[in-house]
Motif scaffolding. Structure first.
Motif, PDB file in Angstrom:
ATOM      1  N   ARG A  64     138.065  72.159  -2.621  1.00  0.00           N
ATOM      2  CA  ARG A  64     138.617  70.758  -2.805  1.00  0.00           C
ATOM      3  C   ARG A  64     138.516  70.132  -1.418  1.00  0.00           C
ATOM      4  NH1 ARG A  64     142.279  69.466  -6.837  1.00  0.00           N
ATOM      5  NH2 ARG A  64     142.061  70.696  -8.780  1.00  0.00           N
ATOM      6  N   LYS A  65     138.933  70.769  -0.381  1.00  0.00           N
ATOM      7  CA  LYS A  65     139.122  70.044   0.870  1.00  0.00           C
ATOM      8  C   LYS A  65     137.693  70.245   1.693  1.00  0.00           C
ATOM      9  CE  LYS A  65     144.192  70.753   1.263  1.00  0.00           C
ATOM     10  NZ  LYS A  65     145.156  71.280   2.135  1.00  0.00           N
ATOM     11  N   ARG A  66     136.730  70.724   1.113  1.00  0.00           N
ATOM     12  CA  ARG A  66     135.424  70.836   1.711  1.00  0.00           C
ATOM     13  C   ARG A  66     134.306  70.326   1.279  1.00  0.00           C
ATOM     14  NH1 ARG A  66     137.972  76.006   1.446  1.00  0.00           N
ATOM     15  NH2 ARG A  66     138.532  76.848   3.282  1.00  0.00           N
ATOM     16  N   ILE A  67     134.623  69.259   0.499  1.00  0.00           N
ATOM     17  CA  ILE A  67     133.389  68.427  -0.156  1.00  0.00           C
ATOM     18  C   ILE A  67     133.572  67.061   0.183  1.00  0.00           C
ATOM     19  CG2 ILE A  67     133.233  69.867  -2.164  1.00  0.00           C
ATOM     20  CD1 ILE A  67     135.012  67.607  -3.806  1.00  0.00           C
ATOM     21  N   THR A  68     132.487  66.155   0.069  1.00  0.00           N
ATOM     22  CA  THR A  68     132.456  64.901   0.853  1.00  0.00           C
ATOM     23  C   THR A  68     133.360  63.925  -0.257  1.00  0.00           C
ATOM     24  OG1 THR A  68     130.434  64.531  -0.235  1.00  0.00           O
ATOM     25  CG2 THR A  68     130.291  65.144   2.141  1.00  0.00           C
ATOM     26  N   ASN A  74     146.730  65.095  -7.114  1.00  0.00           N
ATOM     27  CA  ASN A  74     147.207  65.452  -8.439  1.00  0.00           C
ATOM     28  C   ASN A  74     146.281  65.897  -9.479  1.00  0.00           C
ATOM     29  OD1 ASN A  74     146.532  63.091  -8.614  1.00  0.00           O
ATOM     30  ND2 ASN A  74     148.461  62.383 -10.041  1.00  0.00           N
ATOM     31  N   SER A  75     145.105  65.945  -9.169  1.00  0.00           N
ATOM     32  CA  SER A  75     143.982  66.263  -9.883  1.00  0.00           C
ATOM     33  C   SER A  75     144.080  67.471 -10.459  1.00  0.00           C
ATOM     34  CB  SER A  75     142.487  66.155  -9.439  1.00  0.00           C
ATOM     35  OG  SER A  75     142.329  66.803  -8.166  1.00  0.00           O
ATOM     36  N   ILE A  76     143.506  67.811 -11.849  1.00  0.00           N
ATOM     37  CA  ILE A  76     143.782  69.113 -12.510  1.00  0.00           C
ATOM     38  C   ILE A  76     142.485  69.948 -12.559  1.00  0.00           C
ATOM     39  CG2 ILE A  76     144.564  70.234 -14.635  1.00  0.00           C
ATOM     40  CD1 ILE A  76     146.573  67.849 -14.930  1.00  0.00           C
ATOM     41  N   GLY A  77     142.433  71.381 -12.394  1.00  0.00           N
ATOM     42  CA  GLY A  77     141.333  72.047 -12.644  1.00  0.00           C
ATOM     43  C   GLY A  77     140.939  72.594 -11.352  1.00  0.00           C
TER      44      GLY A  77
END
Length: 203
Positions: A64-68, A74-77
């Motif tokens: 999640r924190k390693r993509i551009t 609050n996104s789910i999944g």
């Protein structure tokens, strides 16, 4: 295959103090230390069992924190990458050398932000490399899976009757070798559920 699951605790003292700075690439995190300690113990037990196998470590990485593309908080999944790390006998010769191997491989993921398509390409490539290894070595290769739930706020969940005194993962580990890590209730250490072939548990 008969498997057994056990629970283990690691205190916060000493985690991240293994080896010297000329051995590892950077000061290891407590998660890296625990993963390498468990891996080395399992590898040593495999040798004692008389059926040593080359091993590949499989680590689930939260991307999640390693993509551009920044995802809403609050996104789910899940958006995770399964990263495979082949481990040689030389890598297992000592804990510091195993830490260095782990860090070298993880640098490929942490060196820069990746696009979602790059994540899929890396996952596809790693699966192909694992398939080649399995095809060439067959049953002489063993997959050891791990994932970390540390720093996830499970202990802060409150449905109206207070926070939990203890938390455990709501899952049943599949038969095979693997372990799941998460924070102890006081956040000072790491709790682990380990599933191994039964013949390794007694060693």
């Amino acid at each position: 295959m008969v498997a057994a699951t056990m629970r283990s605790m690691f205190g916060g003292d000493g985690c991240g103090d293994e080896g010297s700075e000329d051995v590892w690439l950077r000061r290891p995190t407590r998660i890296e230390v625990v993963v390498c300690v468990l891996y080395k113990c399992i590898a040593d037990a495999s040798v004692k069992s008389g059926i040593p196998r080359s091993k590949t470590l499989s680590i689930m990485i939260n991307m999640r924190k390693r993509i551009t593309t920044q995802l809403p908080h609050n996104s789910i999944g899940n958006f995770a990458l399964q990263h495979f790390i082949p481990i040689s006998e030389t890598d297992c010769s000592s804990l510091p050398s195993l830490l260095r191997t782990l860090q070298s491989s993880m640098m490929l993921i942490h060196e820069r932000l990746l696009s979602p398509s790059e994540c899929m390409d890396r996952y596809s490539f790693s699966l192909k490399e694992l398939a080649k290894k399995l095809n060439s070595e067959g049953f002489d290769t063993e997959l050891l899976s791990t994932t970390s739930w540390c720093r996830l706020p499970f202990h802060d969940v409150d449905f109206g009757w207070g926070r939990p005194r203890w938390f455990s993962p709501p899952l049943r580990l599949a038969p095979g070798n693997g372990f799941v890590l998460w924070d102890t209730s006081d956040r000072s250490g790491i709790e682990v559920w380990i599933t191994l072939r039964e013949c390794l548990v007694t060693l």
